[in-house]
Design a protein around this motif. Structure first.
Motif, PDB file in Angstrom:
ATOM      1  N   ALA A  46      -3.812  -3.330   4.773  1.00 11.95           N
ATOM      2  CA  ALA A  46      -3.741  -3.769   3.552  1.00 11.95           C
ATOM      3  C   ALA A  46      -4.666  -5.204   4.354  1.00 11.95           C
ATOM      4  N   ILE A  47      -4.101  -6.216   4.560  1.00 14.06           N
ATOM      5  CA  ILE A  47      -4.854  -7.425   5.666  1.00 14.06           C
ATOM      6  C   ILE A  47      -5.913  -7.100   6.000  1.00 14.06           C
ATOM      7  N   ASP A  49      -8.547  -4.891   5.574  1.00 19.92           N
ATOM      8  CA  ASP A  49      -9.117  -4.393   4.950  1.00 19.92           C
ATOM      9  C   ASP A  49      -9.975  -6.236   3.870  1.00 19.92           C
ATOM     10  N   VAL A  50      -8.256  -6.602   3.543  1.00 17.77           N
ATOM     11  CA  VAL A  50      -9.295  -7.656   2.846  1.00 17.77           C
ATOM     12  C   VAL A  50      -9.829  -8.679   3.991  1.00 17.77           C
ATOM     13  N   GLU A  79      -0.546  -0.191  -3.193  1.00 16.05           N
ATOM     14  CA  GLU A  79      -1.669  -0.566  -2.318  1.00 16.05           C
ATOM     15  C   GLU A  79      -3.019  -1.188  -2.942  1.00 16.05           C
ATOM     16  N   ARG A  83      -3.557  -5.231  -2.364  1.00 13.99           N
ATOM     17  CA  ARG A  83      -4.582  -5.389  -1.974  1.00 13.99           C
ATOM     18  C   ARG A  83      -4.941  -6.625  -2.923  1.00 13.99           C
ATOM     19  N   GLN A  84      -5.039  -6.410  -4.113  1.00 14.43           N
ATOM     20  CA  GLN A  84      -5.440  -7.614  -4.908  1.00 14.43           C
ATOM     21  C   GLN A  84      -5.272  -8.791  -4.971  1.00 14.43           C
ATOM     22  N   LEU A  86      -3.626  -9.767  -1.767  1.00 17.77           N
ATOM     23  CA  LEU A  86      -3.650 -10.611  -0.952  1.00 17.77           C
ATOM     24  C   LEU A  86      -5.461 -11.104  -1.081  1.00 17.77           C
ATOM     25  N   VAL A  87      -6.116 -10.786  -1.905  1.00 17.95           N
ATOM     26  CA  VAL A  87      -7.519 -10.887  -2.279  1.00 17.95           C
ATOM     27  C   VAL A  87      -7.157 -12.555  -2.794  1.00 17.95           C
TER      28      VAL A  87
END
Length: 190
Positions: A46-47, A49-50, A79, A83-84, A86-87
């Motif tokens: 996830a990190i 991808d962000v 997931e 991700r949101q 993290l963004v």
């Protein structure tokens, strides 16, 4: 109105409509209960991808990102929502460093091993002590880069972490950067 002026005007209208739709979606997301059971999510993926999504913005702003999260660490969550979060945290860090800097993303198990403490630390301008109790409230926004924000990012992060059975906290001092720490339930502990 001549053609180039009309095109500029229509592009402005289109951008503002997109901004309104995004704000509405964020408000709706904040008020919704999770629709499905939490699933194991590989945090490093996830990190990655962000950061792939934000790589060019980091480069353009002169920000270096360093990640220290175990490759095999899995947390319970959704997931897309993770991700949101993290963004939002990485974007906020970028906004706090208009002259460039460094973001560190580190993860370690909590003392009792049931949660993962994920810290997103920046070398930016920090947050005024008087503003810290307000930053997780909807529509509160104070960006160091001088731009206007919606004030929804951290409120959404808080609501998401609470739905996951976790939490979010901040440590910050003006001129010394900020560290946002999210507490995520570990998949192994669940």
């Amino acid at each position: 109105m001549d053609r180039p002026e009309m095109v500029d005007y229509l592009e402005l209208v289109d951008r503002e409509i997109d901004r309104c739709v995004l704000t509405t979606q964020r408000l709706m997301q904040m008020s919704q209960a999770p629709t499905q059971a939490l699933q194991p999510v590989r945090l490093a993926t996830a990190i990655d991808d962000v950061l792939a999504l934000l790589r060019e913005e980091c480069r353009a702003r002169g920000v270096q990102v360093h990640v220290g999260v175990p490759e095999d660490e899995r947390v319970l969550g959704d997931e897309a929502e993770l991700r949101q979060v993290l963004v939002n945290l990485v974007h906020n860090a970028l906004h706090a460093m208009p002259q460039g800097g460094r973001i560190d993303i580190d993860g370690a198990p909590s003392d009792d091993g049931t949660h993962l403490r994920l810290a997103v630390r920046d070398s930016g301008s920090g947050i005024a002590l008087a503003d810290q109790p307000l930053i997780f409230m909807p529509f509160f926004s104070r960006r160091a880069d001088g731009q206007r924000g919606t004030g929804l990012g951290l409120a959404i992060c808080k609501a998401t972490m609470e739905r996951f059975g976790g939490a979010i906290e901040v440590q910050s001092a003006p001129g010394q950067g900020s560290t946002f720490t999210v507490l995520l339930p570990r998949a192994e502990a669940g």
